[in-house]
Motif scaffolding. Structure first.
Motif, PDB file in Angstrom:
ATOM      1  N   MET A 188       0.833  -1.180   0.000  1.00 29.45           N
ATOM      2  CA  MET A 188       0.000   0.000   0.000  1.00 29.45           C
ATOM      3  C   MET A 188       0.881   1.249   0.000  1.00 29.45           C
ATOM      4  O   MET A 188       1.809   1.362   0.795  1.00 29.45           O
ATOM      5  N   TYR A 191       2.831  -5.731   2.501  1.00 33.05           N
ATOM      6  CA  TYR A 191       2.431  -6.951   3.206  1.00 33.05           C
ATOM      7  C   TYR A 191       3.068  -8.155   2.524  1.00 33.05           C
ATOM      8  O   TYR A 191       3.037  -8.295   1.304  1.00 33.05           O
ATOM      9  N   PHE A 211      -6.257   2.159   6.210  1.00 30.48           N
ATOM     10  CA  PHE A 211      -6.424   1.628   4.854  1.00 30.48           C
ATOM     11  C   PHE A 211      -5.814   0.237   4.748  1.00 30.48           C
ATOM     12  O   PHE A 211      -6.408  -0.674   4.147  1.00 30.48           O
ATOM     13  N   THR A 212      -4.624   0.061   5.322  1.00 31.25           N
ATOM     14  CA  THR A 212      -3.952  -1.240   5.277  1.00 31.25           C
ATOM     15  C   THR A 212      -4.781  -2.297   5.987  1.00 31.25           C
ATOM     16  O   THR A 212      -4.944  -3.421   5.491  1.00 31.25           O
ATOM     17  N   GLU A 236      -7.951  -2.432   6.413  1.00 29.25           N
ATOM     18  CA  GLU A 236      -9.127  -2.758   5.619  1.00 29.25           C
ATOM     19  C   GLU A 236      -8.754  -3.564   4.376  1.00 29.25           C
ATOM     20  O   GLU A 236      -9.440  -4.516   4.000  1.00 29.25           O
ATOM     21  N   ALA A 237      -7.639  -3.203   3.731  1.00 31.08           N
ATOM     22  CA  ALA A 237      -7.245  -3.868   2.495  1.00 31.08           C
ATOM     23  C   ALA A 237      -6.812  -5.317   2.738  1.00 31.08           C
ATOM     24  O   ALA A 237      -7.134  -6.208   1.955  1.00 31.08           O
ATOM     25  N   ILE A 238      -6.100  -5.562   3.833  1.00 31.57           N
ATOM     26  CA  ILE A 238      -5.584  -6.900   4.125  1.00 31.57           C
ATOM     27  C   ILE A 238      -6.643  -7.785   4.773  1.00 31.57           C
ATOM     28  O   ILE A 238      -6.581  -9.011   4.699  1.00 31.57           O
ATOM     29  N   LYS A 239      -7.614  -7.172   5.413  1.00 36.52           N
ATOM     30  CA  LYS A 239      -8.687  -7.911   6.099  1.00 36.52           C
ATOM     31  C   LYS A 239      -8.148  -8.784   7.230  1.00 36.52           C
ATOM     32  O   LYS A 239      -8.611  -9.904   7.446  1.00 36.52           O
TER      33      LYS A 239
END
Length: 227
Positions: free
Chosen positions: A1, A15, A42-43, A45-48
């Motif tokens: 990200m 990641y 943001f990270t 949310e993006a990686i879950k």
């Protein structure tokens, strides 16, 4: 990200999914202001990832203070030394070490996992040369690389079987890995925990010098102070 402000890159949070824990690399463009809480949110949310998941990374002092200021650090950081090879005259010549063949990959994988190599990935074994020392048909020491590129080489994944330690096997193995690494790049590095004094002394004796002190940290992507 990556985070961009006014079309300029301010930070990268990468990641890495191949390890047994959520591993990250963090890069902060020094001259740019960073909106760290937004990047973390943001990270996450993006990686879950689960909000309580414990992640790992290696940070310089400035970035360590940044993570601390947002309440992300979970445990006391471990001091970690980056060492660069500087003196080829200190390397050993050894006839104890042999290259690991593809047919031996499964044996090496089992050996490294039993040795507790937290930062080892199978792709390193498949993409970089690995060396070993055997007694009979069994490995008693193994080592390889984290990076093996013309721009830089990083020696790593060195394990000696517990009952064979104290015989200088890691010293011979590191020497051969360094010799081989020098054929790939003039810039050969390794990393070691600062409190592992026996290993630090071995590497210094082989011509490595500490060039930077970093911190291995456990952290979460959920700030104690909100994000």
């Amino acid at each position: 990200m990556g985070q961009f402000v006014h079309n300029q890159l301010t930070a990268v949070f990468a990641y890495f999914s191949e390890l047994s824990f959520p591993a990250f690399s963090f890069f902060h463009v020094e001259e740019q202001n960073i909106f760290f809480s937004e990047l973390i949110a943001f990270t996450r949310e993006a990686i879950k990832l689960d909000e309580n998941a414990v992640c790992g990374t290696i940070l310089c002092q400035r970035d360590l203070e940044l993570f601390k200021s947002f309440g992300l650090i979970q445990e006391k950081p471990q001091r970690f030394l980056t060492m660069k090879h500087q003196d080829e005259t200190k390397l050993l010549e050894s006839n104890m070490v042999e290259k690991v063949s593809e047919s031996e990959y499964s044996d090496v994988l089992n050996f490294l996992h039993r040795g507790g190599m937290r930062f080892f990935t199978r792709s390193e074994l498949e993409n970089c040369p690995f060396l070993g020392i055997k007694e009979g048909n069994d490995f008693i020491a193994v080592g390889g690389y984290h990076f093996y590129d013309s721009r830089l080489v990083e020696v790593g994944n060195i394990v000696t079987r517990l009952d064979c330690r104290g015989r200088g096997l890691a010293k011979h193995l590191t020497s051969e890995l360094t010799h081989l690494g020098k054929k790939r790049s003039p810039d050969v590095y390794l990393g070691v925990l600062a409190d592992n004094l026996p290993a630090v002394r071995v590497y210094e004796g082989l011509g490595y010098q500490t060039i930077e002190e970093l911190s291995i940290v456990d952290f979460t992507l959920t700030s104690k102070y909100g994000s």
